[in-house]
Scaffold this motif. Structure first.
Motif, mmCIF file in Angstrom:
data_model
loop_
_atom_site.group_PDB
_atom_site.id
_atom_site.type_symbol
_atom_site.label_atom_id
_atom_site.label_comp_id
_atom_site.label_asym_id
_atom_site.label_seq_id
_atom_site.Cartn_x
_atom_site.Cartn_y
_atom_site.Cartn_z
ATOM 1 N N ALA A 1 0.834 -1.198 0.000
ATOM 2 C CA ALA A 1 0.000 0.000 0.000
ATOM 3 C C ALA A 1 0.872 1.253 0.000
ATOM 4 N N THR A 2 0.509 2.215 -0.835
ATOM 5 C CA THR A 2 1.254 3.480 -0.911
ATOM 6 C C THR A 2 0.313 4.577 -1.403
ATOM 7 N N TYR A 3 0.693 5.805 -1.136
ATOM 8 C CA TYR A 3 0.113 6.936 -1.861
ATOM 9 C C TYR A 3 0.793 6.939 -3.231
ATOM 10 N N PRO A 4 0.097 7.373 -4.308
ATOM 11 C CA PRO A 4 0.744 7.352 -5.629
ATOM 12 C C PRO A 4 2.081 8.089 -5.639
ATOM 13 N N LYS A 5 3.055 7.494 -6.305
ATOM 14 C CA LYS A 5 4.397 8.066 -6.506
ATOM 15 C C LYS A 5 5.222 8.144 -5.227
ATOM 16 N N ALA A 6 5.031 7.152 -4.366
ATOM 17 C CA ALA A 6 5.808 7.101 -3.120
ATOM 18 C C ALA A 6 6.833 5.980 -3.131
ATOM 19 N N GLY A 7 7.048 5.352 -4.303
ATOM 20 C CA GLY A 7 8.004 4.249 -4.374
ATOM 21 C C GLY A 7 7.341 2.896 -4.484
ATOM 22 N N THR A 8 6.115 2.881 -5.011
ATOM 23 C CA THR A 8 5.330 1.640 -5.112
ATOM 24 C C THR A 8 6.069 0.554 -5.894
ATOM 25 N N THR A 9 6.556 0.922 -7.085
ATOM 26 C CA THR A 9 7.210 -0.072 -7.948
ATOM 27 C C THR A 9 8.498 -0.568 -7.300
ATOM 28 N N TRP A 10 9.169 0.308 -6.598
ATOM 29 C CA TRP A 10 10.418 -0.049 -5.924
ATOM 30 C C TRP A 10 10.183 -1.140 -4.884
ATOM 31 N N VAL A 11 9.265 -0.871 -3.959
ATOM 32 C CA VAL A 11 9.030 -1.854 -2.887
ATOM 33 C C VAL A 11 8.382 -3.120 -3.461
ATOM 34 N N SER A 12 7.583 -2.971 -4.526
ATOM 35 C CA SER A 12 6.980 -4.142 -5.183
ATOM 36 C C SER A 12 8.066 -5.052 -5.740
ATOM 37 N N TYR A 13 9.042 -4.451 -6.394
ATOM 38 C CA TYR A 13 10.112 -5.232 -7.016
ATOM 39 C C TYR A 13 10.985 -5.917 -5.956
ATOM 40 N N ILE A 14 11.242 -5.203 -4.861
ATOM 41 C CA ILE A 14 12.011 -5.811 -3.759
ATOM 42 C C ILE A 14 11.281 -7.059 -3.248
ATOM 43 N N LEU A 15 9.985 -6.929 -3.026
ATOM 44 C CA LEU A 15 9.204 -8.073 -2.524
ATOM 45 C C LEU A 15 9.165 -9.211 -3.540
ATOM 46 N N VAL B 1 2.490 -4.123 3.674
ATOM 47 C CA VAL B 1 3.679 -3.268 3.677
ATOM 48 C C VAL B 1 3.248 -1.902 3.150
ATOM 49 N N TYR B 2 3.386 -0.892 3.993
ATOM 50 C CA TYR B 2 3.051 0.479 3.579
ATOM 51 C C TYR B 2 4.344 1.267 3.413
ATOM 52 N N LEU B 3 4.473 1.954 2.277
ATOM 53 C CA LEU B 3 5.648 2.794 2.036
ATOM 54 C C LEU B 3 5.197 4.245 1.915
ATOM 55 N N ALA B 4 5.795 5.116 2.718
ATOM 56 C CA ALA B 4 5.442 6.537 2.716
ATOM 57 C C ALA B 4 6.646 7.374 2.286
ATOM 58 N N ARG B 5 6.360 8.478 1.590
ATOM 59 C CA ARG B 5 7.414 9.384 1.100
ATOM 60 C C ARG B 5 7.083 10.801 1.548
ATOM 61 N N ASN B 6 8.106 11.587 1.844
ATOM 62 C CA ASN B 6 7.837 12.950 2.320
ATOM 63 C C ASN B 6 7.002 13.729 1.300
ATOM 64 N N VAL C 1 -1.128 9.142 4.597
ATOM 65 C CA VAL C 1 0.022 8.670 5.395
ATOM 66 C C VAL C 1 -0.321 8.576 6.877
ATOM 67 N N SER C 2 -1.140 9.507 7.375
ATOM 68 C CA SER C 2 -1.452 9.466 8.814
ATOM 69 C C SER C 2 -2.502 8.399 9.117
ATOM 70 N N GLY C 3 -3.429 8.156 8.168
ATOM 71 C CA GLY C 3 -4.427 7.092 8.359
ATOM 72 C C GLY C 3 -3.775 5.722 8.482
ATOM 73 N N TRP C 4 -2.820 5.449 7.597
ATOM 74 C CA TRP C 4 -2.106 4.166 7.657
ATOM 75 C C TRP C 4 -1.213 4.089 8.894
ATOM 76 N N TRP C 5 -0.647 5.222 9.298
ATOM 77 C CA TRP C 5 0.192 5.263 10.509
ATOM 78 C C TRP C 5 -0.632 4.904 11.748
ATOM 79 N N GLU C 6 -1.848 5.433 11.819
ATOM 80 C CA GLU C 6 -2.733 5.117 12.950
ATOM 81 C C GLU C 6 -3.082 3.627 12.950
ATOM 82 N N LYS C 7 -3.331 3.087 11.769
ATOM 83 C CA LYS C 7 -3.701 1.666 11.662
ATOM 84 C C LYS C 7 -2.574 0.772 12.190
#
Length: 285
Positions: A33-47, A117-122, A167-173
């Motif tokens: 799970a990610t917000y768009p353009k936060a490194g989705t493809t990157w973490v997907s490929y690692i997994l 797996v949630y990935l967040a970007r500034n 990002v804060s909704g997923w952080w709370e979860k």
């Protein structure tokens, strides 16, 4: 774009909504799970490499990442829907990606206690990346110029809603759902190996030092940008003449885009929107 369940959406993410909401997750599924353009493809490929890098070379060289890891809510005429693709995945575990805010994730993922797996970007780098993505992706709304885009971003009027709430909704979860690993893009850039180890540990995987080194080499930004199975060059609705899908992958590139006035305004809005959450971001490393 239109208002949908309280967030901005486009039809290609809502036309299959009933099937998305009724999607049947499995206990061994892994949701990325990610917000768009936060490194989705990157973490997907690692997994993908952590699970299948050793035993399925053909998968790595002939199947684009978006076929291996379906985008759950996607609904395009040219493709099978994301739910169909996920249902037909031959792998175990199934790796599935989503950009949905936490409150819209199909409830079966929670009921099955699937790992997430949630990935967040500034926010600043995320906004810059989203702007260039909207410029080159023909199914996304036209972004306008940088200034009008950043105003829209601060108001939360992007597809998939406000970055702040996402990002804060997923952080709370994460505080109440132990099977959720919350990663930061900046940490991945700073020390990819360390974060790959965190991922392995969370997933209960034992990988050898050699395997990990091979994965780390394969997921470097330049390697992925050159890799036609990960760089999305095969998607017909992306105009690479305007911008590549993988542009820079850096932390701090926002400094090349924000004016002093825009930065001050952004900081002010950020302070207001994020005052109730404990999640903290780095805008440079």
């Amino acid at each position: 774009m239109f208002d949908f369940e309280g967030i901005s959406m486009t039809r290609c993410f809502t036309d299959n909504w009933e099937k998305v909401q009724n999607f049947q997750a499995r206990p061994d599924d892994i949701l990325i799970a990610t917000y768009p353009k936060a490194g989705t493809t990157w973490v997907s490929y690692i997994l993908d490499l952590l699970y299948f890098g050793n035993d399925d070379l053909e998968r790595q060289t002939s199947q684009p990442i978006y076929m291996r890891i379906p985008f759950l809510e996607l609904c395009f005429q040219e493709f099978s829907t994301g739910t169909e693709m996920a249902d037909n995945l031959p792998t175990s575990p199934r790796l599935i990606k989503t950009h949905l805010p936490v409150q819209l994730v199909p409830k079966s993922f929670w009921e099955q206690n699937s790992r997430i797996v949630y990935l967040a970007r500034n926010a600043k780098d995320n906004a810059v990346s989203y702007f260039h993505f909207d410029r080159m992706n023909m199914v996304q709304p036209e972004p306008g110029d940088w200034n009008s885009f950043i105003q829209k971003f601060m108001k939360g009027k992007n597809v998939f809603g406000p970055w702040y709430d996402h990002v804060s909704g997923w952080w709370e979860k994460k505080q109440t759902y132990p099977n959720l690993l919350y990663l930061f893009y900046e940490d991945l850039v700073e020390d990819t190996g360390r974060e790959v180890e965190r991922l392995s540990s969370f997933l209960g995987l034992s990988t050898s030092v050699e395997e990990r080194e091979k994965i780390i080499k394969g997921v470097q930004f330049d390697a992925m940008k050159q890799n036609n199975m990960t760089n999305h060059v095969t998607l017909p609705f992306m105009d690479f003449k305007i911008s590549p899908f993988m542009r820079k992958g850096k932390v701090g590139d926002w400094k090349c885009h924000f004016t002093v006035a825009q930065n001050e305004q952004f900081d002010e809005v950020y302070k207001q929107k994020m005052k109730k959450t404990t999640v903290r971001f780095r805008t440079e490393i």
